[in-house]
Design an enzyme around this catalytic site. Structure first.
Site, PDB file in Angstrom:
ATOM      1  N   ASP A   1     -31.925  77.801  61.170  1.00 34.90           N
ATOM      2  CA  ASP A   1     -31.831  76.698  60.221  1.00 34.90           C
ATOM      3  C   ASP A   1     -32.694  75.576  60.787  1.00 34.90           C
ATOM      4  OD1 ASP A   1     -31.260  74.938  58.215  1.00 34.90           O
ATOM      5  OD2 ASP A   1     -29.093  75.202  58.289  1.00 34.90           O
TER       6      ASP A   1
HETATM    7  C1  BGC Z   1     -30.084  73.300  55.542  1.00 37.23           C
HETATM    8  C2  BGC Z   1     -30.657  74.592  55.009  1.00 37.23           C
HETATM    9  C3  BGC Z   1     -32.000  74.330  54.370  1.00 37.23           C
HETATM   10  C4  BGC Z   1     -32.902  73.701  55.410  1.00 37.23           C
HETATM   11  C5  BGC Z   1     -34.287  73.372  54.885  1.00 37.23           C
HETATM   12  C6  BGC Z   1     -31.061  72.573  56.443  1.00 37.23           C
HETATM   13  O1  BGC Z   1     -30.607  71.300  56.761  1.00 37.23           O
HETATM   14  O2  BGC Z   1     -28.892  73.563  56.244  1.00 37.23           O
HETATM   15  O3  BGC Z   1     -29.779  75.168  54.083  1.00 37.23           O
HETATM   16  O4  BGC Z   1     -32.524  75.502  53.856  1.00 37.23           O
HETATM   17  O5  BGC Z   1     -32.325  72.479  55.851  1.00 37.23           O
HETATM   18  O6  BGC Z   1     -34.240  72.335  53.974  1.00 37.23           O
END
Ligand code: BGC
Length: 792
Positions: free
Chosen positions: A228
């Site tokens: 993530d």
């Molecule tokens: C979130 C993800 C997301 C990623 C990119 C993170 O903060 O938890 O679900 O895909 O950011 O935006």
């Protein structure tokens, strides 16, 4: 392209560089070797592609895209083929905008109704989440666009999401939290995204047992594992555990660590090569997309999904659908529709109708009163009075209430299950002057409804996407017969198991959602699987292909379903299994199959469900495998989890008898939930002590210290102030600012570096850390701490 040959031609530096992003959304390209970059964008219920300024919280603008109903909503459709269509439609938008990977679906389990991100997840039930996530995935990938199934795993709260450790027993992990991922893996998702949290103390992005053992060895996953955004902790450990790609980037710091580790023998270059091979496979797969053409009207598809997903919770005296009655529309949410949640999933739709516009388009005469202000939760006396006056003048007041933006978002959890006070108050006052109230509920998660017995109708419209208003009006007027059913329980109160500072102890083990309420025989407001229709259905004639079978045989369960009412309609038939006598603790029943059937008036259909041995298994922690026990099982066919219409009993003969792993444990609270869960039994289940949930400030600060912790130092306060100023500049929206600040406070210092771009260079980060470890810099301390507090 022979990828193995290509890797042989790569320098160590090139290989390391490929293992982290080039920028917020792209992988690294290597010109010398003609290796292109690929582009990723959020997800999950639409495309959030940013072309200018980028961020992972949905603050900066993204291109126009269709905003479909969020997962909490679409899950209530229980409709696999609709989820597939939605996946295809989003994939087409990806294709049009050169996006290779869509960051979704999110198949995390709704463990607590408080989780701020529940609107982005499907269900409290792993079977339903897995099936819908898999359908969505197959839809997206059928058009040559990859998904990133997220957030792997046990990421069930937003509070402390970057640092929390989900303390969980292996059986609950397998049966509840991993099962939905396991199902999606069968569709070969191009990528899997690790979560921010730790599981039993280990960051998921470097959890050898989760990544290499379960995901790769057991589930045979060959795709790319990405972190993530900002979730990478120890890069080298991550690689060794099966993690391939760090996103967005560590600005070169981790590349250098990889190179160093290979050089000094700490990291076997073969491990790096394997990660590079998987990344290159993905990159080149993304260059070979099949041709596509677009024949879907996405706005209408979004409407179709919304129509199938909204849940009619109450309909006394057939108050709905509305026919030849004067109506009053009350509530600001009817005018300023809330159609999605906040954070990284926030879509920028081109076209969003509101209720008033749709009614006008339909030539429906109505009166409107705002009822409450969206700016505050306190009752606005003038608006309330206007609404009461309006309600007196119409036959049916339709009140739009719900959770507003400040209540649910990525980055923080809700603190309670209440609706804004002014919304509840509005309903309470209107029912005093008109007894025919219909409530339309907006929001992505369960709420308490203190007025439930005083209103005639409730339509739960959830977060219905850009066409929500079209769907709501069609349902209210009877052009569409509602057919959604709840994919989560609406409780009567917040259970002590959830929330509070002990939330990260998964003490309830497998008793999540209806498995919990069923087992302790707790009344709920609306049960899992529940939803009304304008018509009625009768179930009959349950039969099975065999009443005695071995565990390797397939059980076929058949029954008939008939539309016995006066409307064309769709019914969601659910199959649950109850293990009549088990040597291990088990829920009362578990969902193992479902289907949605469309029936004309008087039409009857024959349904057959097929069940294999997995449907009858539990996860045995001693055998490390799924085990079927010999004995009797009850097959239950229901219209909801609490409305079982047909039953039959079958007997299964297991291949071998396996002892219960809990025989000698003495954990009575897991068999009889009447006294709640206790920590003594929980520790026995885990076979270890629990780490203290100590949130006191740890010094000296390091790269895992959170911004909140760091702000206890003088320089940290200054850093926080700088971030607050940055937030202020980024967005004018107050709820966005709040969301960003709340989520930033829990962010570890290392993640700041990966988001910081060139401004927050590794050298600067290191220097600041040194300074932060000095207690304070005399003199300036007071000025900055005060200012830091007030700026948002
Ligand atoms: C979130 C993800 C997301 C990623 C990119 C993170 O903060 O938890 O679900 O895909 O950011 O935006």
């Amino acid at each position: 392209m022979n990828i193995k040959e290509l890797i042989k031609n790569m320098t160590l530096e090139e290989k390391a560089s490929l293992c982290s992003g080039k920028n917020m959304w792209e992988t690294q390209n290597i010109e010398r070797l003609n290796i292109p970059a690929i582009m990723m964008s959020d997800g999950p219920h639409g495309l959030r592609k940013q072309v200018d300024k980028s961020d992972n919280l949905g603050l900066n603008i993204s291109i126009f895209a269709t905003c479909f109903p969020t997962a909490a909503t679409s899950a209530c459709s229980f409709n696999r083929s609709l989820l597939k269509k939605m996946g295809q439609a989003i994939a087409l938008e990806c294709r049009e905008n050169d996006v290779d990977i869509l960051l979704g679906p999110g198949v995390n389990i709704k463990r607590s109704p408080l989780c701020g991100r529940n609107f982005e997840y499907f269900s409290e039930d792993p079977y339903l989440s897995g099936e819908l996530g898999a359908s969505f995935t197959s839809g997206v990938q059928s058009l040559g666009v990859g998904v990133s199934v997220k957030h792997f795993a046990c990421n069930n709260q937003e509070k402390y999401r970057h640092i929390v450790s989900s303390e969980i027993d292996e059986r609950a992990k397998r049966e509840i939290y991993l099962a939905s991922f396991e199902r999606v893996i069968q569709e070969n998702p191009y990528t899997v995204m690790c979560s921010y949290n730790r599981i039993n103390g280990v960051y998921t992005s470097e959890d050898e047992s989760l990544l290499n053992k379960i995901l790769r060895d057991e589930w045979k996953y060959t795709g790319v594992l990405i972190t993530d955004w900002g979730a990478c902790n120890d890069r080298v450990k991550g690689l060794k555990s099966g993690q391939d790609l760090e996103m967005p980037s560590s600005n070169g710091i981790n590349d250098r660590k990889i190179i160093e580790a290979v050089k000094n023998g700490d990291l076997d270059e073969e491990i790096l090569d394997r990660a590079v091979e998987r990344i290159l496979n993905l990159v080149f797969k993304c260059q070979n997309k099949p041709p596509y053409y677009k024949d879907i009207d996405n706005h209408l598809l979004a409407k179709e999904i919304a129509c199938e997903s909204m849940v009619l919770l109450k309909n006394d005296n057939h108050i709905l659908p509305i026919k030849d009655k004067t109506i009053g529309i009350i509530g600001a949410l009817a005018n300023k529709m809330r159609i999605q949640g906040s954070g990284s999933s926030k879509i920028n739709p081109k076209k969003v109708e509101n209720i008033l516009e749709v009614l006008t388009q339909e030539n429906i005469v109505y009166k409107y009163a705002e009822g409450y202000s969206l700016k505050s939760d306190k009752t606005n006396k003038r608006l309330l009075k206007e609404a009461i006056e309006l309600a007196k003048k119409v036959e049916i007041p339709i009140i739009f209430i719900g959770l507003t933006e400040n209540y649910e978002s990525e980055g923080f959890d809700r603190e309670h299950l209440n609706l804004p006070h002014s919304h509840n108050h509005l309903v309470e006052e209107i029912v005093k002057v008109n007894s025919n109230v219909v409530v339309v509920l907006i929001g992505g998660a369960p709420v308490l409804m203190p007025w439930v017995n005083k209103v005639k109708g409730i339509l739960n419209a959830y977060l219905g996407g850009e066409s929500a208003a079209l769907a709501i009006v069609d349902i209210l007027l009877g052009k569409v017969n509602p057919s959604g059913k709840l994919a989560e329980t609406y409780p009567l109160q917040l259970e002590p198991t959830f929330g509070g500072d002990n939330a990260e102890y998964y003490m309830e083990s497998i008793y999540v959602g209806y498995r919990y309420y069923d087992k302790c025989k707790k009344q709920v407001l609306f049960p899992f699987g529940y939803g009304l229709s304008y018509t009625t259905f009768s179930y009959s004639d349950i039969t099975v292909n065999k009443t005695e079978l071995s565990e390797d045989e397939i059980l076929e369960v058949s029954f008939k379903i008939k539309n016995t009412g006066n409307y064309y309609g769709k019914e969601i038939c659910q199959l649950y299994i109850r293990d009549i006598e088990s040597s291990v603790y088990k829920p009362e029943k578990e969902l193992k199959e479902f289907t949605k059937v469309a029936l004309d008036i008087n039409e009857e259909k024959h349904i057959t469900f097929k069940l294999d041995k997995r449907a009858f298994s539990y996860y045995n922690i001693h055998e490390n495998s799924w085990i079927v026990e010999s004995g009797e099982y009850e097959i239950l066919i229901g219209s909801s989890s609490q409305d079982i219409r047909l039953k039959t009993i079958i007997h299964i003969k297991a291949n071998k008898d396996v002892l219960s792993p809990y025989d000698k444990l003495q954990i009575p609270s897991y068999y009889d939930l009447s006294n709640g869960f206790n920590i003594t039994d929980y520790k026995k289940l885990l076979a270890r002590e629990l780490p203290p949930q100590n949130r006191s400030i740890k010094r000296p600060f390091d790269y895992n210290s959170t911004l909140k912790e760091l702000s206890h130092s003088f320089v940290g306060k200054f850093l926080l102030l700088a971030i607050k100023i940055h937030i202020r500049k980024t967005t004018k929206d107050k709820s966005n600012r709040l969301m960003m600040l709340r989520s930033m406070l829990d962010i570890p210092y290392r993640a700041l570096i990966s988001f910081g771009g060139e401004v927050f260079s590794p050298k600067l980060a290191q220097g600041l850390l040194l300074l932060m470890n000095r207690r304070y810099i005399k003199g300036l301390k007071v000025i900055f701490s005060k200012r830091g507090r007030d700026i948002i």
